[in-house]
Design an enzyme around this catalytic site. Sequence first.
Site, PDB file in Angstrom:
ATOM      1  N   GLU A 122       5.179 -12.888  12.567  1.00 31.21           N
ATOM      2  CA  GLU A 122       6.435 -12.715  12.663  1.00 31.21           C
ATOM      3  C   GLU A 122       7.132 -12.552  14.230  1.00 31.21           C
ATOM      4  O   GLU A 122       7.714 -11.594  14.163  1.00 31.21           O
ATOM      5  CB  GLU A 122       6.850 -11.453  11.858  1.00 31.21           C
ATOM      6  CG  GLU A 122       6.316 -11.641  10.248  1.00 31.21           C
ATOM      7  CD  GLU A 122       6.220 -10.624   9.481  1.00 31.21           C
ATOM      8  OE1 GLU A 122       6.718  -9.660   9.810  1.00 31.21           O
ATOM      9  OE2 GLU A 122       5.665 -10.734   8.131  1.00 31.21           O
ATOM     10  N   HIS A 142       6.577 -16.078   0.928  1.00 33.00           N
ATOM     11  CA  HIS A 142       7.118 -15.005   0.099  1.00 33.00           C
ATOM     12  C   HIS A 142       8.513 -15.446  -0.684  1.00 33.00           C
ATOM     13  O   HIS A 142       9.427 -15.438   0.045  1.00 33.00           O
ATOM     14  CB  HIS A 142       7.126 -13.655   0.812  1.00 33.00           C
ATOM     15  CG  HIS A 142       6.102 -13.171   1.261  1.00 33.00           C
ATOM     16  ND1 HIS A 142       4.992 -12.795   0.379  1.00 33.00           N
ATOM     17  CD2 HIS A 142       5.416 -13.090   2.644  1.00 33.00           C
ATOM     18  CE1 HIS A 142       3.856 -12.419   1.402  1.00 33.00           C
ATOM     19  NE2 HIS A 142       4.354 -12.418   2.470  1.00 33.00           N
ATOM     20  N   GLU A 160       0.881 -16.824   2.661  1.00 31.79           N
ATOM     21  CA  GLU A 160       1.011 -15.628   1.671  1.00 31.79           C
ATOM     22  C   GLU A 160       1.868 -15.859   0.684  1.00 31.79           C
ATOM     23  O   GLU A 160       2.929 -15.221   0.517  1.00 31.79           O
ATOM     24  CB  GLU A 160       1.899 -14.649   2.751  1.00 31.79           C
ATOM     25  CG  GLU A 160       1.101 -14.456   4.384  1.00 31.79           C
ATOM     26  CD  GLU A 160       1.417 -13.087   4.966  1.00 31.79           C
ATOM     27  OE1 GLU A 160       2.406 -12.216   4.534  1.00 31.79           O
ATOM     28  OE2 GLU A 160       1.264 -12.802   6.174  1.00 31.79           O
ATOM     29  N   ASP A 168       3.686 -15.797  -2.842  1.00 33.48           N
ATOM     30  CA  ASP A 168       4.116 -15.376  -4.093  1.00 33.48           C
ATOM     31  C   ASP A 168       5.333 -15.664  -4.420  1.00 33.48           C
ATOM     32  O   ASP A 168       6.139 -16.028  -3.517  1.00 33.48           O
ATOM     33  CB  ASP A 168       3.572 -13.766  -3.964  1.00 33.48           C
ATOM     34  CG  ASP A 168       4.338 -12.910  -2.879  1.00 33.48           C
ATOM     35  OD1 ASP A 168       5.382 -13.495  -2.164  1.00 33.48           O
ATOM     36  OD2 ASP A 168       3.766 -11.665  -2.590  1.00 33.48           O
TER      37      ASP A 168
HETATM   38  O1  9MR Z   1       1.076  -6.863   1.504  1.00 31.73           O
HETATM   39  C1  9MR Z   1       1.129  -5.919   2.552  1.00 31.73           C
HETATM   40  C2  9MR Z   1       1.500  -4.587   2.060  1.00 31.73           C
HETATM   41  O2  9MR Z   1       0.410  -4.001   1.559  1.00 31.73           O
HETATM   42  C3  9MR Z   1       1.795  -3.694   3.411  1.00 31.73           C
HETATM   43  O3  9MR Z   1       2.208  -2.324   2.902  1.00 31.73           O
HETATM   44  C4  9MR Z   1       2.884  -4.148   4.146  1.00 31.73           C
HETATM   45  C5  9MR Z   1       3.215  -3.499   5.475  1.00 31.73           C
HETATM   46  O4  9MR Z   1       3.986  -3.980   6.217  1.00 31.73           O
HETATM   47  O5  9MR Z   1       2.498  -5.584   4.676  1.00 31.73           O
HETATM   48  C6  9MR Z   1       2.095  -6.401   3.634  1.00 31.73           C
HETATM   49  O6  9MR Z   1       1.509  -7.435   4.026  1.00 31.73           O
HETATM   50  C7  9MR Z   1       2.557  -8.216   4.930  1.00 31.73           C
HETATM   51  C8  9MR Z   1       1.788  -9.227   5.789  1.00 31.73           C
HETATM   52  O7  9MR Z   1       0.746  -8.518   6.412  1.00 31.73           O
HETATM   53  C9  9MR Z   1       2.718 -10.130   6.881  1.00 31.73           C
HETATM   54  N1  9MR Z   1       3.782 -10.654   6.161  1.00 31.73           N
HETATM   55  C10 9MR Z   1       4.470  -9.922   5.139  1.00 31.73           C
HETATM   56  C11 9MR Z   1       3.528  -9.202   4.217  1.00 31.73           C
HETATM   57  C12 9MR Z   1       4.256  -8.649   3.139  1.00 31.73           C
HETATM   58  O8  9MR Z   1       5.046  -7.652   3.677  1.00 31.73           O
END
Ligand code: 9MR
Length: 363
Positions: A159, A237, A265, A267
């Site tokens: 990101e 996402h 990622e 969903d």
């Molecule tokens: O799915 C992850 C969630 O359990 C955590 O709380 C969160 C913290 O920022 O991160 C989520 O995973 C992220 C991923 O590492 C990077 N892209 C966005 C994902 C969803 O926030």
Amino acid sequence: MLTAGAVCVIVFLVVAALALILPDPDREPASELPALARSHGIDLGVAVAVNPLTHDSRYRDLVTDHYTSVTAENTMKWQYVQPERGTFDWSGPDAVVNHAGDHGLSVRGHTLLWHNQLPDWLAQGSFDAEELRAVMREHFGALMGRYEGRVASWDVINEPFEDDSPRLRENLWHRTLGEDYVAEALRTAHETDPEARLYINEFGVEGSGEKADALYELASDLLDQGVPLHGIGFQGHFVHGAVPEDLAENMRRFAELGLDVEISELDVRVPEPATTEDLEAQADEYRHVLESCLAVSRCVGVTVWGVADAHSWIPEWFPGYTAALPFDDDYAPKPALGGMIQALSRGRRAQPRATTRTMSGRR
Ligand code: 9MR
């Protein structure tokens, strides 16, 4: 005439053979997904959480039955791996990598540099550029070094752009090392593990748009400078009803730079309550994403962001949304799973086209 002994032996053999052939009634049948994905030369991956992976055999079975690769949803992030400077916790990452190794799954490493989930000593520390470089090198050396040969690709930069704008994000790395932190991190990662495939991973760039254009410019510049960048992860996402139509077209332009691409990622969140019609339409969206990957010859895989709705990050982060994944709260398959199977059973794989650059011919 058969003797009584011979009859016993035959009965025993028949019963033993049936026990091998008949499915365990408590076990969901393994799906055709892994073989289908492999037949197209792509990975079908899933993000996993350590707790259910180590304690819940049904969760583990879903992972090994339906997928060919795993990503650690959280446990390889800096906060967990190096909670104190120089103190590393390998319990979570080891559990994920060992499970993958035991079941022939590949591993995507997630993630090396991000603005989130940093330990306090790092987020609140005051490092000058030289110290921060040393910190980066130590972390990459420990994490990438431990899994060299077992983690095939890394999200080196996660990101890099602001959430809703095409500007490079003002994070710790950018503030301290300047814009070149992206190139520097990729070079450091490459020195640490020269065989690993190195990615930039981003959201809001899946379809065309300003942010996707900015990422394209960044990737082109890095390749022009000879920086070891091998792929782009398009997170995916999505919101039900708003999955970009032009996914394949947008990914293809990055592929034509000589980069691998993947949906990293996936969903598709649905507003509550998720109706039967919603879930059936969601299946078409999952199918579309898989078909889009097949349509780009350098698309190397699709990863869904969680095993089942019961563990998804969505309800907590997007209140009012639900049902984003291919398995439900009770681990039962949803129409989305069928959408992925359809795409992989009917879909045709795009053939490679000539690429304009070849930073990454090591596949
Ligand atoms: O799915 C992850 C969630 O359990 C955590 O709380 C969160 C913290 O920022 O991160 C989520 O995973 C992220 C991923 O590492 C990077 N892209 C966005 C994902 C969803 O926030």
